[in-house]
Design an enzyme around this catalytic site. Structure first.
Site, PDB file in Angstrom:
ATOM      1  N   ALA A  12       0.866  -1.185   0.000  1.00 46.71           N
ATOM      2  CA  ALA A  12       0.000   0.000   0.000  1.00 46.71           C
ATOM      3  C   ALA A  12       0.900   1.231   0.000  1.00 46.71           C
ATOM      4  O   ALA A  12       2.073   1.154   0.346  1.00 46.71           O
ATOM      5  CB  ALA A  12      -0.885  -0.021   1.248  1.00 46.71           C
ATOM      6  N   GLY A  49       0.596  -5.266   0.613  1.00 45.72           N
ATOM      7  CA  GLY A  49      -0.568  -5.390  -0.261  1.00 45.72           C
ATOM      8  C   GLY A  49      -0.240  -6.087  -1.559  1.00 45.72           C
ATOM      9  O   GLY A  49      -1.090  -6.749  -2.149  1.00 45.72           O
ATOM     10  N   GLU A  56      -0.421  -9.623  -0.825  1.00 49.33           N
ATOM     11  CA  GLU A  56      -1.837  -9.971  -0.621  1.00 49.33           C
ATOM     12  C   GLU A  56      -2.579 -10.089  -1.941  1.00 49.33           C
ATOM     13  O   GLU A  56      -3.461 -10.940  -2.103  1.00 49.33           O
ATOM     14  CB  GLU A  56      -2.490  -8.947   0.307  1.00 49.33           C
ATOM     15  CG  GLU A  56      -1.959  -9.070   1.735  1.00 49.33           C
ATOM     16  CD  GLU A  56      -2.356  -7.906   2.620  1.00 49.33           C
ATOM     17  OE1 GLU A  56      -2.138  -6.738   2.220  1.00 49.33           O
ATOM     18  OE2 GLU A  56      -2.879  -8.153   3.716  1.00 49.33           O
ATOM     19  N   GLU A 102       4.410  -5.552   7.130  1.00 49.91           N
ATOM     20  CA  GLU A 102       3.607  -4.555   7.832  1.00 49.91           C
ATOM     21  C   GLU A 102       4.041  -4.355   9.281  1.00 49.91           C
ATOM     22  O   GLU A 102       4.003  -3.239   9.792  1.00 49.91           O
ATOM     23  CB  GLU A 102       2.127  -4.926   7.775  1.00 49.91           C
ATOM     24  CG  GLU A 102       1.480  -4.742   6.409  1.00 49.91           C
ATOM     25  CD  GLU A 102       1.694  -5.919   5.486  1.00 49.91           C
ATOM     26  OE1 GLU A 102       2.574  -6.741   5.714  1.00 49.91           O
ATOM     27  OE2 GLU A 102       0.943  -6.001   4.489  1.00 49.91           O
TER      28      GLU A 102
HETATM   29  N1  T1G Z   1       4.636   3.468  -0.100  1.00 48.14           N
HETATM   30  C1  T1G Z   1       5.099   4.670  -0.483  1.00 48.14           C
HETATM   31  N2  T1G Z   1       6.360   4.900  -0.930  1.00 48.14           N
HETATM   32  C2  T1G Z   1       7.187   3.838  -0.959  1.00 48.14           C
HETATM   33  C3  T1G Z   1       6.788   2.539  -0.558  1.00 48.14           C
HETATM   34  C4  T1G Z   1       5.437   2.378  -0.121  1.00 48.14           C
HETATM   35  N3  T1G Z   1       4.961   1.195   0.248  1.00 48.14           N
HETATM   36  N4  T1G Z   1       7.858   1.706  -0.696  1.00 48.14           N
HETATM   37  C5  T1G Z   1       8.860   2.452  -1.170  1.00 48.14           C
HETATM   38  N5  T1G Z   1       8.474   3.724  -1.324  1.00 48.14           N
HETATM   39  C6  T1G Z   1       9.285   4.818  -1.850  1.00 48.14           C
HETATM   40  C7  T1G Z   1      10.480   5.120  -0.959  1.00 48.14           C
HETATM   41  O1  T1G Z   1      10.101   6.024   0.075  1.00 48.14           O
HETATM   42  C8  T1G Z   1      11.425   5.744  -1.957  1.00 48.14           C
HETATM   43  O2  T1G Z   1      10.950   7.063  -2.184  1.00 48.14           O
HETATM   44  C9  T1G Z   1      11.171   4.974  -3.241  1.00 48.14           C
HETATM   45  O3  T1G Z   1       9.857   4.392  -3.091  1.00 48.14           O
HETATM   46  C10 T1G Z   1      12.168   3.855  -3.483  1.00 48.14           C
HETATM   47  O4  T1G Z   1      12.178   3.071  -2.280  1.00 48.14           O
HETATM   48  C11 T1G Z   1      -2.570  -3.254   2.947  1.00 48.14           C
HETATM   49  C12 T1G Z   1      -1.108  -1.930   4.729  1.00 48.14           C
HETATM   50  C13 T1G Z   1      10.145  -1.951  -2.088  1.00 48.14           C
HETATM   51  C14 T1G Z   1      12.104  -3.116  -1.036  1.00 48.14           C
HETATM   52  O5  T1G Z   1       6.549  -1.930   3.758  1.00 48.14           O
HETATM   53  O6  T1G Z   1      10.690  -2.167   1.517  1.00 48.14           O
HETATM   54  O7  T1G Z   1       0.971  -2.850   2.163  1.00 48.14           O
HETATM   55  O8  T1G Z   1      12.908   8.233  -1.157  1.00 48.14           O
HETATM   56  O9  T1G Z   1      14.558   3.663  -1.687  1.00 48.14           O
HETATM   57  O10 T1G Z   1      15.895   0.269  -1.767  1.00 48.14           O
HETATM   58  O11 T1G Z   1      -1.592  -5.025   4.114  1.00 48.14           O
HETATM   59  O12 T1G Z   1      11.071   0.447  -0.745  1.00 48.14           O
HETATM   60  O13 T1G Z   1      12.787   7.887  -3.643  1.00 48.14           O
HETATM   61  O14 T1G Z   1      11.187   9.478  -2.506  1.00 48.14           O
HETATM   62  O15 T1G Z   1      13.314   1.829  -0.477  1.00 48.14           O
HETATM   63  O16 T1G Z   1      14.925  -0.435  -4.043  1.00 48.14           O
HETATM   64  C15 T1G Z   1       4.016  -2.672   2.983  1.00 48.14           C
HETATM   65  C16 T1G Z   1       8.271  -0.776   1.837  1.00 48.14           C
HETATM   66  C17 T1G Z   1       3.259  -1.395   3.059  1.00 48.14           C
HETATM   67  C18 T1G Z   1       7.465  -2.041   1.577  1.00 48.14           C
HETATM   68  C19 T1G Z   1      12.422  -1.146  -2.540  1.00 48.14           C
HETATM   69  N6  T1G Z   1       5.160  -2.542   2.120  1.00 48.14           N
HETATM   70  N7  T1G Z   1       9.259  -0.540   0.803  1.00 48.14           N
HETATM   71  O17 T1G Z   1      13.652  -0.816  -1.918  1.00 48.14           O
HETATM   72  O18 T1G Z   1      14.019   1.506  -2.877  1.00 48.14           O
HETATM   73  S1  T1G Z   1       1.857  -1.513   4.141  1.00 48.14           S
HETATM   74  C20 T1G Z   1       6.356  -2.154   2.588  1.00 48.14           C
HETATM   75  C21 T1G Z   1      10.433  -1.255   0.760  1.00 48.14           C
HETATM   76  C22 T1G Z   1       0.808  -2.530   3.308  1.00 48.14           C
HETATM   77  C23 T1G Z   1      -1.267  -3.909   3.307  1.00 48.14           C
HETATM   78  C24 T1G Z   1      -0.364  -3.032   4.110  1.00 48.14           C
HETATM   79  C25 T1G Z   1      11.420  -0.831  -0.280  1.00 48.14           C
HETATM   80  C26 T1G Z   1      11.498  -1.782  -1.481  1.00 48.14           C
HETATM   81  P1  T1G Z   1      12.022   8.246  -2.394  1.00 48.14           P
HETATM   82  P2  T1G Z   1      13.574   2.537  -1.729  1.00 48.14           P
HETATM   83  P3  T1G Z   1      14.715   0.105  -2.682  1.00 48.14           P
END
Ligand code: T1G
Length: 696
Positions: free
Chosen positions: A71, A110, A113, A133
């Site tokens: 998400a 997500g 999921e 999460e």
């Molecule tokens: N939402 C918004 N922005 C995100 C994002 C996300 N989920 N993931 C990454 N970004 C942005 C990050 O801030 C950066 O922005 C750019 O993308 C590149 O990321 C319903 C509720 C995917 C392994 O926790 O682990 O789903 O700094 O530098 O090193 O059940 O990003 O360039 O402006 O980290 O190649 C669950 C979080 C959400 C994954 C890539 N998902 N992201 O790593 O690049 S909650 C996460 C990561 C959810 C559901 C629930 C990593 C990555 P900027 P990056 P990277």
């Protein structure tokens, strides 16, 4: 729906109605997060797949570097907007036609999921799957806690959901999370599988049964999860939901999951963890450096193959650099090479890397005696004995042989790098790269700029950190830079607590209850008491005699008790197990007598408040002196280098919610008691007075 447009132009979701297998492509850079437009586009596409008689099946794939990575975390501060992800995901599973996920990159949160609700999943070998999460203080909110156990079983689901770890495709296949690995064309393989499923009974994940765990196993696992969480609430809540999947129908379980998700989404811990997530990315963007081109670096020289030098060599080899390690003698070089080889052998034994990968990494590391062979390096970093004269002599010699443009870096953890740079003809090329032990494991890297470090050298440090997969914090020179300077202050406050009535294990227990993985005395035993002892002796001539000084640690060192490595320090280590030592208790009580203090019982709350006040006050001094530019620089250092619990967001993020006035009161009280060095920082006083916070 037209063949390339989506419900509305500009949607990040395209439906290409190939027959019989349509392609639904999500294109929402940078990580295909399920923003509102992605959710509505995906729902419209799935509805069209169900409606269109020409379409027999569909594949969901993503453009760019990864499948849906979750998400959009940036939306969490706002009320959820329809269509909600669970509804979109339920529509995928309910589709009357086969829907297959084609996963590359990482399917996280997500994204995972979505894949779980598809009727089958195909992944590239390098793909990863995870429900991280809990790392954001949340639980999966779109069926993850209910569908994952239905595919992989309760035990594996408990591990993945409560740890938030990512599993590679091969493990996902073994677990039953995916159906097929694609070794050729991912989308084609997924479409072939989708075509094969047309007309066959669909396996809907939500309809699969879950074998319950016996009560004893379940309660043991939940207890272990709570222990590992160290005060974070999400893992325990996630475990409860996963276990419910064995007793509730899918929709009932998803209702409970959604309730928990929405509750945690507004929790302080989740706000702190989301702050931490963005802070460790924001910290790499430094005003005035962002637009500066880094120097090209591929060949690394490392002087010193001790514990730090070896760890640094491994870190660079793991990141694909060409590494050359040098030592002063064959014997020292051989010892370093053996140390490095041993680390890789252990990784092969633990299954972390293959023997082939080990051999490849070892081949990337050369070994030489003397520094003359370093003249072809792009960057040379020293990790020699922590002595200013030794480092200055080395930098004089390196300056002689290294070509113009080569960067000279030091791994010193607190020496004045301005004085090291001053002996060279190129002070602008000198920088501190302070790794944390073990250097190939710890994420934090302090990039220390001197008064004359060139902007492109700082930019090069940031670029190296990204390739090393480290989290960089740029700071200026002071004794201990950011982390060690703060550590030395709260470690001193911890020793005051000993003189006043607490014992080492009580202080450690209070701080472990606070969320630190280990308390300061246990950490000191692990790192070795002799390092801090050498620093205290170095600073002794300039120490303010009015500052309260505790000599308990000196007496331990004089007795040869340097910590784990000598079998005793603040604790005794018989057979490696940490035990309270009556010898230390007596030493502490004797110190109280010498100080003329009547010992008293000290609560965990007082211990935590005084340690927090020491951290926040020193952090404010660091900000006042512009050693770092922003509060987030301090928070990132403390979370990624010193175990400050991320679910508190770091000391300054948390101070905003604790309140600066009570923190200042504690600082003022200590200043009266403990003398110079404990006076309140200007920045703390002014913020407490004005009501300003560290994070607006
Ligand atoms: N939402 C918004 N922005 C995100 C994002 C996300 N989920 N993931 C990454 N970004 C942005 C990050 O801030 C950066 O922005 C750019 O993308 C590149 O990321 C319903 C509720 C995917 C392994 O926790 O682990 O789903 O700094 O530098 O090193 O059940 O990003 O360039 O402006 O980290 O190649 C669950 C979080 C959400 C994954 C890539 N998902 N992201 O790593 O690049 S909650 C996460 C990561 C959810 C559901 C629930 C990593 C990555 P900027 P990056 P990277």
């Amino acid at each position: 729906m037209s063949d390339t447009a989506s419900p509305h132009e500009g949607s990040p979701v395209r439906l290409i109605p190939n027959t019989p297998v349509a392609l639904i492509e999500i294109d929402n850079p940078p990580v295909n997060a399920t923003s509102r437009h992605v959710r509505s586009g995906l729902l419209a596409a799935i509805q069209e797949v169900g409606r269109n008689p020409q379409i027999g099946a569909a594949v969901i794939a993503c453009a760019g570097r990864t499948f849906v990575a979750g998400a959009d975390i940036r939306e969490f501060g706002r009320p959820p907007q329809e269509p909600h992800l669970p509804d979109v995901i339920n529509a995928i599973e309910a589709c009357s036609k086969p829907v297959v996920a084609a996963v590359h990159g990482t399917a996280l949160g997500g994204g995972c999921e979505i894949a779980l609700a598809c009727h089958a999943r195909v992944a590239e070998p390098g793909a990863g799957f995870g429900l991280p999460e809990v790392k954001l203080g949340l639980v999966p909110g779109a069926g993850g806690t209910q569908r994952l156990p239905r595919l992989v079983g309760l035990e594996a689901a408990l591990d993945l959901v409560t740890s938030g770890r990512t599993v590679k495709a091969a493990e996902a296949l073994r677990l039953g999370l995916i159906d097929q690995l694609s070794t050729a064309d991912l989308r084609q393989d997924a479409m072939d599988l989708a075509r094969d499923l047309i007309g066959r009974p669909l396996r809907r994940t939500g309809e699969c049964a879950v074998t319950p765990l016996d009560a004893a196993t379940a309660s043991a696992k939940v207890a272990d999860i709570h222990r590992k969480a160290r005060g974070a609430q999400a893992p325990g809540r996630a475990a409860e939901l996963v276990l419910l999947s064995a007793s509730l129908p899918l929709q009932d379980g998803m209702t409970r999951e959604r309730e928990t998700f929405l509750e945690l989404r507004s929790s302080a811990q989740s706000a702190a963890l989301r702050h931490a997530f963005f802070a460790e990315r924001e910290v790499t963007r430094l005003p005035g450096i962002d637009s500066v081109e880094p120097r090209p670096v591929q060949k690394i020289g490392i002087v010193g193959a001790g514990t730090m030098g070896s760890g640094i060599a491994i870190a660079f080899a793991d990141a694909g650099f060409d590494v050359k390690v040098v030592e002063a003698s064959e014997q020292a070089l051989a010892a370093g090479q053996a140390r490095i080889t041993d680390v890789y052998d252990k990784q092969v034994q633990s299954g972390r890397i293959t023997a082939a990968a080990r051999d490849e990494r070892l081949q990337a590391i050369e070994y030489e005696v003397g520094i003359s062979s370093l003249s072809d390096r792009d960057l040379v970093i020293e990790a020699v004995f922590e002595d200013l004269d030794v480092k200055r002599a080395l930098f004089r010699d390196l300056d002689e042989i290294l070509p113009p443009g080569t960067i000279l870096a030091t791994n010193t953890s607190y020496l004045d790098i301005n004085l090291i740079a001053a002996v060279t003809s190129r002070p602008a090329d000198v920088v501190g790269l302070h790794f944390f032990s073990p250097a190939n494991v710890m994420k934090l890297l302090e990039i220390v700029r001197t008064d004359r470090t060139a902007a492109d050298v700082v930019a090069t440090g940031l670029s190296l950190a990204k390739r090393l997969r480290k989290i960089p914090v740029v700071c200026r020179v002071c004794d201990g830079f950011v982390g060690n300077r703060i550590l030395s202050r709260y470690r001193l406050q911890a020793e005051y607590l000993l003189e006043e009535g607490a014992l080492p294990h009580e202080v450690d227990a209070a701080l472990e209850a606070f969320g630190f993985p280990m308390g300061p005395f246990a950490v000191s035993d692990l790192a070795g008491l002799d390092i801090a002892w050498a620093r205290r002796k170095r600073l002794a001539p300039t120490r303010d005699p009015r500052e309260r000084y505790v000599d308990i640690a000196d007496r331990l060192c004089e007795a040869g008790r340097f910590g784990r490595k000598t079998g005793a320090g603040w604790y005794r280590y018989d057979g490696g197990k940490r035990e309270v030592d009556p010898f230390v208790t007596e030493l502490v009580e004797e110190a109280s007598r010498r100080r003329g203090l009547t010992r008293r019982s000290i609560s965990a709350d007082e211990i935590q408040s005084r340690i927090r006040a020491a951290i926040v006050n020193e952090a404010c001094k660091i900000l006042d002196e512009r050693i770092v530019e922003r509060p987030l620089d301090v928070d990132v250092v403390m979370m990624h280098g010193y175990g400050y619990p991320a679910w508190r967001g770091g000391p300054l993020f948390e101070a905003d919610s604790v309140g600066l006035r009570p923190i200042l009161d504690t600082v003022n009280e200590r200043a009266e008691r403990d003398g110079p060095g404990w006076e309140p920082a200007d920045g703390l006083v002014s913020r407490a007075a004005s009501g300003a916070t560290f994070y607006p």
